[in-house]
Design a protein around this motif. Structure first.
Motif, PDB file in Angstrom:
ATOM      1  N   PRO A 120       0.746  -1.189   0.042  1.00  0.00           N
ATOM      2  CA  PRO A 120       0.010   0.034   0.109  1.00  0.00           C
ATOM      3  C   PRO A 120       0.804   1.298  -0.250  1.00  0.00           C
ATOM      4  N   VAL A 121       2.048   1.305   0.513  1.00  0.00           N
ATOM      5  CA  VAL A 121       2.997   2.490   0.487  1.00  0.00           C
ATOM      6  C   VAL A 121       3.062   2.690  -0.946  1.00  0.00           C
ATOM      7  N   ASP A 122       3.521   1.758  -1.736  1.00  0.00           N
ATOM      8  CA  ASP A 122       3.811   1.994  -3.400  1.00  0.00           C
ATOM      9  C   ASP A 122       2.586   2.427  -4.151  1.00  0.00           C
ATOM     10  N   ALA A 123       1.435   1.797  -3.406  1.00  0.00           N
ATOM     11  CA  ALA A 123       0.251   2.022  -4.182  1.00  0.00           C
ATOM     12  C   ALA A 123      -0.117   3.492  -3.940  1.00  0.00           C
ATOM     13  N   ARG A 124       0.156   3.991  -2.755  1.00  0.00           N
ATOM     14  CA  ARG A 124      -0.237   5.509  -2.340  1.00  0.00           C
ATOM     15  C   ARG A 124       0.720   6.387  -2.984  1.00  0.00           C
ATOM     16  N   ALA A 125       2.085   6.091  -3.254  1.00  0.00           N
ATOM     17  CA  ALA A 125       2.814   6.952  -3.816  1.00  0.00           C
ATOM     18  C   ALA A 125       2.670   7.017  -5.458  1.00  0.00           C
ATOM     19  N   LEU A 126       2.059   6.141  -5.802  1.00  0.00           N
ATOM     20  CA  LEU A 126       1.803   6.119  -7.249  1.00  0.00           C
ATOM     21  C   LEU A 126       0.269   6.380  -7.681  1.00  0.00           C
ATOM     22  N   ALA A 127      -0.592   6.685  -6.807  1.00  0.00           N
ATOM     23  CA  ALA A 127      -1.982   6.748  -6.933  1.00  0.00           C
ATOM     24  C   ALA A 127      -2.400   7.607  -8.181  1.00  0.00           C
ATOM     25  N   LEU A 128      -1.667   8.603  -8.232  1.00  0.00           N
ATOM     26  CA  LEU A 128      -2.114   9.739  -9.100  1.00  0.00           C
ATOM     27  C   LEU A 128      -1.556   9.690 -10.647  1.00  0.00           C
ATOM     28  N   LEU A 129      -0.723   8.572 -10.878  1.00  0.00           N
ATOM     29  CA  LEU A 129      -0.277   8.140 -11.814  1.00  0.00           C
ATOM     30  C   LEU A 129      -0.789   7.114 -12.706  1.00  0.00           C
ATOM     31  N   THR A 130      -0.955   7.148 -14.038  1.00  0.00           N
ATOM     32  CA  THR A 130      -1.582   5.945 -14.909  1.00  0.00           C
ATOM     33  C   THR A 130      -0.651   5.029 -14.923  1.00  0.00           C
ATOM     34  N   GLU A 131      -1.098   3.777 -15.333  1.00  0.00           N
ATOM     35  CA  GLU A 131      -0.397   2.523 -15.443  1.00  0.00           C
ATOM     36  C   GLU A 131       0.855   2.798 -16.176  1.00  0.00           C
ATOM     37  N   PRO A 132       1.082   3.284 -17.458  1.00  0.00           N
ATOM     38  CA  PRO A 132       1.942   3.736 -18.277  1.00  0.00           C
ATOM     39  C   PRO A 132       2.976   4.849 -17.521  1.00  0.00           C
ATOM     40  N   GLU A 133       2.169   5.820 -16.942  1.00  0.00           N
ATOM     41  CA  GLU A 133       3.321   6.841 -16.052  1.00  0.00           C
ATOM     42  C   GLU A 133       3.918   6.082 -15.029  1.00  0.00           C
ATOM     43  N   ARG A 134       3.382   5.140 -14.380  1.00  0.00           N
ATOM     44  CA  ARG A 134       4.127   4.272 -13.182  1.00  0.00           C
ATOM     45  C   ARG A 134       5.228   3.341 -14.161  1.00  0.00           C
ATOM     46  N   ASP A 135       4.836   2.879 -14.897  1.00  0.00           N
ATOM     47  CA  ASP A 135       6.205   1.991 -15.946  1.00  0.00           C
ATOM     48  C   ASP A 135       7.097   3.187 -16.366  1.00  0.00           C
ATOM     49  N   GLN A 136       6.706   4.191 -16.752  1.00  0.00           N
ATOM     50  CA  GLN A 136       7.788   5.207 -17.231  1.00  0.00           C
ATOM     51  C   GLN A 136       8.479   5.750 -15.964  1.00  0.00           C
ATOM     52  N   PHE A 137       7.880   5.953 -14.843  1.00  0.00           N
ATOM     53  CA  PHE A 137       8.606   6.642 -13.541  1.00  0.00           C
ATOM     54  C   PHE A 137       9.516   5.514 -13.238  1.00  0.00           C
ATOM     55  N   ARG A 138       9.248   4.325 -12.904  1.00  0.00           N
ATOM     56  CA  ARG A 138      10.103   3.324 -12.750  1.00  0.00           C
ATOM     57  C   ARG A 138      11.542   3.092 -13.664  1.00  0.00           C
ATOM     58  N   SER A 139      11.038   3.483 -14.722  1.00  0.00           N
ATOM     59  CA  SER A 139      12.238   3.236 -15.803  1.00  0.00           C
ATOM     60  C   SER A 139      13.078   4.424 -15.806  1.00  0.00           C
ATOM     61  N   LEU A 140      12.423   5.400 -15.666  1.00  0.00           N
ATOM     62  CA  LEU A 140      13.444   6.736 -15.253  1.00  0.00           C
ATOM     63  C   LEU A 140      14.224   6.775 -13.973  1.00  0.00           C
ATOM     64  N   LEU A 141      13.470   6.262 -13.173  1.00  0.00           N
ATOM     65  CA  LEU A 141      14.117   6.029 -11.660  1.00  0.00           C
ATOM     66  C   LEU A 141      15.554   5.068 -12.118  1.00  0.00           C
ATOM     67  N   LEU A 142      15.269   4.282 -12.362  1.00  0.00           N
ATOM     68  CA  LEU A 142      16.470   3.024 -12.867  1.00  0.00           C
ATOM     69  C   LEU A 142      17.655   3.832 -13.577  1.00  0.00           C
ATOM     70  N   ARG A 143      16.865   4.540 -14.617  1.00  0.00           N
ATOM     71  CA  ARG A 143      18.002   5.378 -15.409  1.00  0.00           C
ATOM     72  C   ARG A 143      18.932   6.194 -14.668  1.00  0.00           C
ATOM     73  N   VAL A 144      18.066   7.065 -13.895  1.00  0.00           N
ATOM     74  CA  VAL A 144      18.554   7.991 -13.073  1.00  0.00           C
ATOM     75  C   VAL A 144      19.866   7.428 -12.149  1.00  0.00           C
TER      76      VAL A 144
END
Length: 160
Positions: A120-144
């Protein structure tokens, strides 16, 4: 062609500041979620990392590196996990100073429960993002993280 100067960023929106705020907030929320299990984040990280390795074990030093904690902090975490029969240690067959750390069946069950409590911690943190945005966010985090030299590793280093 002239080289452009980077666009100035206000101090309160600098990446390092924002990531630190997010990290601190999520860390506090994860600690609260883990409280019923008497589990620390370092211990959770150790249990999780032990399930990611094909060899079925990691050294304490490698667990510390992967969890982003000192060797001493990971040693204390492993000692407590071992006392609770969540991991076991065994000597490395050729490297006398290395202790191999293995997750036990009880450890795997507790890890499952911890993941349920922290999801639920992850779910709350990403709640305002769409599924594609969540995937992109994770991908960008890994790149950074890769650019910063702290991307999670999948395999233990040789001799570990």
């Amino acid at each position: 062609m002239s080289r452009r100067e980077p666009h100035p960023v206000a101090p309160r929106t600098r990446t390092a500041f924002l990531v630190r705020l997010l990290s601190n907030t999520l860390s506090q929320q994860v600690e609260r979620a883990l409280k019923p299990l008497s589990l620390t984040q370092a211990q959770l990280a150790a249990l999780a990392q032990l399930t990611f390795t094909d060899e079925g074990w990691l050294s304490g030093a490698e667990l510390g590196r992967r969890a982003g904690v000192t060797a001493q902090a990971m040693s204390a975490a492993i000692t407590d996990l071992e006392r609770r029969d969540l991991v076991r240690r065994s000597p490395h067959p050729t490297q006398g100073r290395i202790q191999r750390v293995h997750i036990t069946e009880d450890g795997a069950h507790l890890l499952e429960r911890a993941q349920q409590l922290t999801e639920p911690v992850d779910a709350r943190a990403l709640a305002l993002l769409t599924e594609p945005e969540r995937d992109q966010f994770r991908s960008l985090l890994l790149r950074v993280m890769t650019a910063s030299g702290c991307a999670p590793t999948a395999e233990p280093e040789p001799g570990e």
